[in-house]
Design a protein around this motif. Structure first.
Motif: not given
Length: 262
Positions: A98, A101, A105, A108, A133
């Protein structure tokens, strides 16, 4: 004898002198190296390197969170096929990032869970990338990773986060890289408290050059600096830390007995 538990020697930055890099490492006592894939192409390259250097280089196969959008059913099918190769000793590296980025998200997280399923199906350890993260990684591992084993590679968190990882996931170890040799973080305190049977060392080369080699491209030979720093913190010898961290890598990645090394 040392083990570099995470190095990307398949990368283009080693194109001109890859063999010399490997031989320097071996001559310097780094007799085992784990090369984790970051996408399909690098997973293939890591596997090929492992085939060319049996018993010295071992491969991980996986997709880094920066490239998670490339994770398609076709990519997964080829990763599954590669897990049947004896040189493949791990799923990864994969995880959540994160900080930069480069991938949303939700993608991921979805790809993270897909890798956990691969690790479970093929009974392989996970090589997990965590950057800004921690909470989400812990959440997903608690929900989908119970009973798995692996490594939080290049651990860069706090003592509290380390304690949570070690307590919540007994099959996982922490691995230290070049940042352990630098100031301005809690890593010395983490290195002091982590159980000796739950620790490894790595370079993450060509990245994260340790302080004594500042300004140079990182390479597997330089894992000795991180190992020496860990030894200093624990009031142990480099030889003791080399033996312990190598045994831990052998156990996690099923690399064969320590006396089988070159």
């Amino acid at each position: 004898m040392l083990t570099d538990s995470h190095t990307h020697i398949d990368m283009s930055r080693f194109q001109e002198d890859r063999e010399a890099v490997i031989q320097r490492a071996i001559k310097g006592g780094v007799t085992r190296m784990i090369d984790p894939g970051c996408d399909l192409a690098s997973s293939r390259a890591a596997l090929q390197l492992a085939k060319e250097h049996p018993g010295v280089v071992f491969a991980g196969v996986g997709v880094h969170p920066h490239d998670a959008q490339s994770y398609t059913p076709e990519v997964e099918a080829e990763l599954r096929e590669m897990t049947s190769e004896p040189e493949v000793v791990a799923i990864g590296e994969f995880g959540l990032d994160y900080f930069r980025m480069l991938t949303p998200r939700d993608i991921q997280r979805e790809v993270f869970c897909a890798h956990l399923e691969l690790a479970r199906q093929y009974d392989l350890p996970c090589i997990i990338h965590v950057r800004d993260s921690h909470e989400d990684v812990v959440e997903l591992l608690q929900a989908h990773g119970k009973g798995l084993r692996g490594v939080f590679h290049c651990f860069s968190g706090t003592v509290k986060q380390a304690e949570e990882c070690l307590t919540s996931f007994p099959g996982f170890v922490l691995s230290f890289a070049g940042p352990l040799t630098k100031q301005g973080n809690e890593l010395p305190e983490v290195a002091r408290m982590v159980p000796l049977d739950r620790v490894m060392v790595e370079t993450d080369s060509p990245y994260l050059i340790p302080k004594p080699e500042k300004g140079r491209r990182n390479e597997p030979l330089f894992v000795r600096h991180t190992a020496q720093k860990l030894a200093d913190i624990r009031d142990m010898t480099l030889e003791e830390i080399a033996q312990i961290t190598t045994q831990n890598a052998i156990r996690l990645f099923s690399l064969g007995a320590i006396d089988e090394a070159i």
